[in-house]
Design a protein around this motif. Sequence first.
Motif, mmCIF file in Angstrom:
data_model
loop_
_atom_site.group_PDB
_atom_site.id
_atom_site.type_symbol
_atom_site.label_atom_id
_atom_site.label_comp_id
_atom_site.label_asym_id
_atom_site.label_seq_id
_atom_site.Cartn_x
_atom_site.Cartn_y
_atom_site.Cartn_z
ATOM 1 N N LYS A 1 0.742 -1.262 -0.032
ATOM 2 C CA LYS A 1 -0.038 0.075 -0.044
ATOM 3 C C LYS A 1 0.877 1.451 -0.088
ATOM 4 O O LYS A 1 0.822 2.205 -0.834
ATOM 5 C CB LYS A 1 -0.901 -0.076 1.385
ATOM 6 C CG LYS A 1 -1.943 -1.096 1.320
ATOM 7 C CD LYS A 1 -2.633 -1.224 2.601
ATOM 8 C CE LYS A 1 -1.765 -1.470 3.721
ATOM 9 N NZ LYS A 1 -1.061 -2.842 3.915
ATOM 10 N N THR A 2 1.654 1.294 1.080
ATOM 11 C CA THR A 2 2.828 2.463 1.096
ATOM 12 C C THR A 2 3.541 2.559 -0.265
ATOM 13 O O THR A 2 3.582 3.680 -0.757
ATOM 14 C CB THR A 2 3.670 2.318 2.408
ATOM 15 O OG1 THR A 2 2.756 2.352 3.488
ATOM 16 C CG2 THR A 2 4.649 3.477 2.122
ATOM 17 N N THR A 3 3.904 1.396 -0.884
ATOM 18 C CA THR A 3 4.559 1.702 -2.161
ATOM 19 C C THR A 3 3.988 2.236 -3.202
ATOM 20 O O THR A 3 4.539 2.938 -4.181
ATOM 21 C CB THR A 3 5.326 0.045 -2.286
ATOM 22 O OG1 THR A 3 5.909 -0.274 -1.378
ATOM 23 C CG2 THR A 3 6.244 0.232 -3.747
ATOM 24 N N ARG B 1 7.110 0.174 8.707
ATOM 25 C CA ARG B 1 5.650 -0.353 8.900
ATOM 26 C C ARG B 1 4.722 0.806 9.043
ATOM 27 O O ARG B 1 5.043 1.665 9.976
ATOM 28 C CB ARG B 1 5.497 -1.377 9.666
ATOM 29 C CG ARG B 1 6.344 -2.402 9.640
ATOM 30 C CD ARG B 1 6.592 -3.300 8.247
ATOM 31 N NE ARG B 1 4.958 -3.911 8.174
ATOM 32 C CZ ARG B 1 4.542 -5.018 8.479
ATOM 33 N NH1 ARG B 1 5.467 -5.959 9.047
ATOM 34 N NH2 ARG B 1 3.330 -5.522 8.206
ATOM 35 N N THR B 2 3.616 1.045 8.373
ATOM 36 C CA THR B 2 2.693 2.075 8.607
ATOM 37 C C THR B 2 2.243 1.794 9.841
ATOM 38 O O THR B 2 1.877 0.898 10.354
ATOM 39 C CB THR B 2 1.472 1.968 7.677
ATOM 40 O OG1 THR B 2 2.206 2.083 6.343
ATOM 41 C CG2 THR B 2 0.660 3.242 7.701
ATOM 42 N N LEU B 3 2.115 2.939 10.780
ATOM 43 C CA LEU B 3 1.812 2.941 12.188
ATOM 44 C C LEU B 3 0.672 3.444 12.384
ATOM 45 O O LEU B 3 -0.490 2.966 13.198
ATOM 46 C CB LEU B 3 2.803 3.831 12.920
ATOM 47 C CG LEU B 3 2.394 3.760 14.415
ATOM 48 C CD1 LEU B 3 2.647 2.869 15.079
ATOM 49 C CD2 LEU B 3 3.572 4.839 15.012
ATOM 50 N N PHE C 1 -0.783 5.944 9.388
ATOM 51 C CA PHE C 1 -1.563 6.279 8.071
ATOM 52 C C PHE C 1 -0.288 6.952 7.189
ATOM 53 O O PHE C 1 0.396 7.451 7.785
ATOM 54 C CB PHE C 1 -2.646 6.982 7.956
ATOM 55 C CG PHE C 1 -2.821 8.609 8.286
ATOM 56 C CD1 PHE C 1 -2.089 9.427 7.683
ATOM 57 C CD2 PHE C 1 -3.306 8.987 9.705
ATOM 58 C CE1 PHE C 1 -2.216 10.788 8.201
ATOM 59 C CE2 PHE C 1 -3.290 10.005 9.946
ATOM 60 C CZ PHE C 1 -2.839 11.187 9.469
ATOM 61 N N ASP C 2 -0.392 6.459 5.958
ATOM 62 C CA ASP C 2 0.288 7.467 5.028
ATOM 63 C C ASP C 2 -0.866 8.614 4.278
ATOM 64 O O ASP C 2 -1.998 8.136 4.104
ATOM 65 C CB ASP C 2 0.719 6.745 3.853
ATOM 66 C CG ASP C 2 1.883 5.865 3.987
ATOM 67 O OD1 ASP C 2 2.935 6.030 4.724
ATOM 68 O OD2 ASP C 2 1.724 4.560 3.769
ATOM 69 N N PHE C 3 -0.371 9.669 3.936
ATOM 70 C CA PHE C 3 -1.279 10.681 3.328
ATOM 71 C C PHE C 3 -0.632 11.460 2.129
ATOM 72 O O PHE C 3 0.544 11.780 2.227
ATOM 73 C CB PHE C 3 -1.550 11.771 4.410
ATOM 74 C CG PHE C 3 -2.417 12.930 4.024
ATOM 75 C CD1 PHE C 3 -3.579 13.051 3.364
ATOM 76 C CD2 PHE C 3 -1.611 14.230 3.737
ATOM 77 C CE1 PHE C 3 -4.171 14.103 2.908
ATOM 78 C CE2 PHE C 3 -2.296 15.333 3.303
ATOM 79 C CZ PHE C 3 -3.568 15.204 3.014
ATOM 80 N N TYR D 1 -5.171 7.982 1.396
ATOM 81 C CA TYR D 1 -4.496 7.402 2.625
ATOM 82 C C TYR D 1 -4.295 5.835 2.291
ATOM 83 O O TYR D 1 -4.903 5.088 2.000
ATOM 84 C CB TYR D 1 -5.788 7.769 3.766
ATOM 85 C CG TYR D 1 -5.770 8.796 4.060
ATOM 86 C CD1 TYR D 1 -5.173 9.198 5.421
ATOM 87 C CD2 TYR D 1 -6.562 10.029 3.466
ATOM 88 C CE1 TYR D 1 -5.245 10.796 5.942
ATOM 89 C CE2 TYR D 1 -6.654 11.314 3.882
ATOM 90 C CZ TYR D 1 -6.117 11.553 5.192
ATOM 91 O OH TYR D 1 -6.368 12.796 5.660
ATOM 92 N N THR D 2 -3.249 5.375 3.317
ATOM 93 C CA THR D 2 -3.199 4.108 3.367
ATOM 94 C C THR D 2 -3.444 3.656 4.900
ATOM 95 O O THR D 2 -3.284 4.427 5.657
ATOM 96 C CB THR D 2 -1.751 3.519 3.327
ATOM 97 O OG1 THR D 2 -0.850 3.915 4.299
ATOM 98 C CG2 THR D 2 -1.094 3.957 1.709
ATOM 99 N N VAL D 3 -3.815 2.555 5.062
ATOM 100 C CA VAL D 3 -4.224 2.059 6.468
ATOM 101 C C VAL D 3 -2.908 1.072 6.628
ATOM 102 O O VAL D 3 -2.113 0.797 5.952
ATOM 103 C CB VAL D 3 -5.412 1.102 6.646
ATOM 104 C CG1 VAL D 3 -6.482 1.920 6.454
ATOM 105 C CG2 VAL D 3 -5.459 -0.166 5.934
HETATM 106 MG MG LIG Z 1 2.424 0.811 4.850
#
Ligand SMILES: [Mg+2]
Lengths: 195, 167
Positions: free
Chosen positions: A25-27, A53-55, A57-59, A77-79
Motif C-alpha cells: 500500500k505504502t509503495t 511499517r505504517t503505524l 497512516f500515509d497521506f 490514505y493508506t491504512v
Molecule cells: Mg504501509
Amino acid sequence: MSFINYSSREINCKLVYYGPGLCGKTTNLQYIYNKTRPEAKGKMISLATETERTLFFDFLPLSLGEIRGFKTRFHLYTVPGQVFYDASRKLILKGVDGVCFVADSQMARWDANIESLDNLRINLQEQGYELDKLPYVVQYNKRDLPDVSTVDELRAELNPTGVPDFEAVAPEGTGVFDTLKALAKQVLAELRKGA
Amino acid sequence: MLNPQLVMYDEELKQIQAIAEKLQQDSRAQTILLVDKNGQLIAAAGGADQLDTTSLSSLVAGNVAATGGIAQLIKEEEFTGQFHEGKGISIHMSLVGRRVILVVLFDKSTTHGLVRLRVKKANQELTKIFDDLAAKAASTPALDPFGGDITDDDIDNLFNDDSDLFG
Ligand SMILES: [Mg+2]
Ligand SMILES: Nc1nc2c(ncn2[C@@H]2O[C@H](COP(=O)(O)OP(=O)(O)OP(=O)(O)O)[C@@H](O)[C@H]2O)c(=O)[nH]1
C-alpha cells in the motif's frame, strides 16, 4: 465523504488503500508521489515505525486538475495492514469516498488477503457503509515474485463481484496509475450522480 | 449515503472567514484553521500562507480521530479540547459541533487563557453556522457539482500525459 466547496469551486475526495501487512500500500503511494508533477501534489506524510511499517497512516494530497471549472483534489490514505492496528484502520476509513484493496499475490499471503478483506467489510459496516455500494477497485500486487497465485484464483476469491481489478508491481509502477485512475473515475462518477 | 456531504457556499464561508479573522485578532493568535474531521481544510486566517496547511489539516484530523478513539475506549464521551505547548508556538484544538476542528496556533504574544476565552465565543458562533449548513445539506437534494454534463472523456483527460498530474 467528499467536500464540495461551491465558494472556492473545489471538490475534495478521500481514497483509502487497504490490504494485509506488507502487501504494498505504502509503495503505491510512494510511486504516485515520485511520478507526479511537483505542482500537482503536496507533501507525502508517513506515520511509520522505525522499520517502515505504517503505524497510523500515509497521506498524499493530489490535485487532478479541473473538470468544468471545479478543481478536483484527492486525498490518498493508506491504512496500517498489521492485524493489531485495527483501531487505527477504523479511524482512517471514516469519511471514505473510495477504496482500493491491495492484495499480496504470494501464495503464502492467501489467508492474510482473505482476512484483510473480511476486516474491511466489517469495519465499513460498523460505520454504516457497504463495500458493494462504494467506489471500489482491487489490485493484485507483487506479480513479479515467484510462488504467486494465478490472477484467476485471486479474482475468484477476492473479487467475486467483478469490480475493476489490476495486476501490479508497485515498486516499478506497473498497474499503479491504472488502479488509481479506475478508482478516481468511479468516485467522480458517483459525484456526477449527485451522491 | 449515510453522512451528508460537507458542502460549503459563498455566504457561509464569508461568515466563517469573518469569525476566524476576528478570533485571530481578539486572541492575538498567529493562525486559525478550520478543519473538517476528515482532514480537509475549510478556512484559515492569519499566517496560514507560511504553513503547509494541507499536511497540518490531515495530521490534526488524525490526532483528533486518535484521541476520539481513546475517549471511546475509556468510555469518555469525547475530549472537547486539546492543547500542546511548544517552546515557541503552542496549539489549541477544539471541536465545533461534531464535524469540525478549530485550530489555534499562538506564540508568547498571548496566553493560553485568553485563547481559550476567545475560542469559546467563536466556537458558539461557528457551531450555529455549521449546524445551519448541515441542515441545508440535508434538506436540499444532493446536486451534481459539475452540472450534469461531464463525460467519461473529461475524467480520462485528468490522467493524460499532458494533464495537470503528469504534464
Ligand atoms: Mg504501509
Ligand atoms: N517484489 C515486490 N516487492 C514489493 C511489491 N510491492 C511492495 N513490495 C515491497 O514489500 C515491502 C512492503 O511494502 P509496503 O508498501 O511498505 O507495504 P504496506 O502494505 O504499506 O505494509 P504495512 O504498512 O505494514 O501495512 C517493501 O519492501 C516493498 O518494497 C511488488 O510488487 N513486488
